[in-house]
Design an enzyme around this catalytic site. Structure first.
Site, PDB file in Angstrom:
ATOM      1  N   GLU A  42      21.971 -11.251  63.521  1.00  0.00           N
ATOM      2  CA  GLU A  42      23.432 -11.172  63.501  1.00  0.00           C
ATOM      3  C   GLU A  42      24.007 -12.443  62.878  1.00  0.00           C
ATOM      4  O   GLU A  42      23.517 -13.539  63.112  1.00  0.00           O
ATOM      5  CB  GLU A  42      23.945 -11.027  64.943  1.00  0.00           C
ATOM      6  N   LYS A 108      30.758  -4.016  64.123  1.00  0.00           N
ATOM      7  CA  LYS A 108      30.467  -4.164  65.549  1.00  0.00           C
ATOM      8  C   LYS A 108      31.630  -3.647  66.397  1.00  0.00           C
ATOM      9  O   LYS A 108      32.764  -4.098  66.256  1.00  0.00           O
ATOM     10  CB  LYS A 108      30.204  -5.634  65.849  1.00  0.00           C
ATOM     11  N   CYS A 142      24.171  -6.704  68.620  1.00  0.00           N
ATOM     12  CA  CYS A 142      24.147  -7.565  69.805  1.00  0.00           C
ATOM     13  C   CYS A 142      24.745  -6.911  71.074  1.00  0.00           C
ATOM     14  O   CYS A 142      24.104  -6.095  71.708  1.00  0.00           O
ATOM     15  CB  CYS A 142      24.844  -8.885  69.475  1.00  0.00           C
TER      16      CYS A 142
END
Length: 262
Positions: A42, A108, A142
């Site tokens: 990431e 995300k 994540c």
């Protein structure tokens, strides 16, 4: 194509220095020649920085061009997330480049509020599945890992990819949830996490994993080394198991407006 060769780059990141990070990541990929898919962490050009406006790049900026160049050079897909300027603000965007010059992406959705990510970045609205070499990859970043409904397999993907800057203090959560996502969805899960420390004072242990559909670890970066983890997945074996043990047929039906269609 049933089999696919993976290279998971578990590396430290230089704080907010894209050129230095791209150089060292390219060297890591050089050490694992012959992979079909390279996975980078990431925010691989900067580390997990909340200086969103300072570090963000345009969608067709230097990092996206670098990803496409690396993909063409290696005749392989290359993916990882970057801070990108979008219409409504800056997004934490997971880019997936393929050697035919295509660039697909996922923004995300679940922003890490304990790190104030939600105050500096704009959340994505759609789950994204990309196809490559006969595989369907669901892209995640994540903190998305903590939300199983978002990653639920509706038989529309074959593997989950998680790229992360997941701190060492919560390493067991990372490892456990990656295996849980594999078991509950009956698919392979690829988790790429960084190592080292950042300017937020956080330490990262790596713990990058490749987990098969049975929860078996095929590659494990638990030693925290600066390394490229390699593994091979076989889609035919996974599909045979799903046919033999079709738990998905008994799954509860539901929908999420704006994320899943009806």
């Amino acid at each position: 194509m049933s089999r696919i060769k993976l290279a998971i780059v578990q590396s430290p990141l230089v704080w907010q220095q894209p050129e230095a990070n791209c150089q060292q990541l390219a060297e890591h990929m050089d050490s694992a020649a012959g992979a079909d898919l390279y996975v980078l962490p990431e925010m691989f050009t900067t580390g997990f920085s909340m200086n969103a406006e300072q570090i963000a790049e345009p969608m067709h900026g230097p990092t996206t061009r670098w990803l496409l160049q690396q993909s063409a050079l290696r005749n392989a897909a290359v993916c990882g997330s970057v801070a990108i300027r979008a219409a409504g603000g800056v997004v934490n965007r997971l880019l997936f480049a393929t050697p035919d010059g295509q660039l697909q992406y996922y923004d995300k959705r679940h922003l890490f509020r304990m790190g104030n990510e939600h105050q500096h970045y704009q959340a994505g609205t759609q789950r994204v599945v990309v196809e490559y070499l006969g595989w369907r990859f669901c892209l995640q970043v994540c903190y998305d890992l903590r939300f199983p409904v978002f990653a639920r397999n509706r038989q529309d993907y074959d593997a989950l990819i998680y790229v992360a800057n997941w701190p060492a203090s919560r390493r067991q959560v990372w490892r456990t949830l990656l295996q849980a996502r594999a078991l509950e969805n009956q698919v392979a899960v690829i988790g790429c996490n960084r190592i080292g420390s950042d300017d937020n004072g956080l330490e990262y242990s790596g713990d990058s994993l490749v987990v098969d559909h049975l929860g078996v670890l095929l590659a494990d970066g638990a030693d925290g080394r600066d390394a490229v983890l390699q593994a091979e997945l076989d889609l035919s074996i996974q599909q045979q198991f799903q046919q033999k043990f079709p738990a998905y047929l008994d799954a509860d039906a539901f929908s999420l407006s704006g994320v899943f269609d009806g």
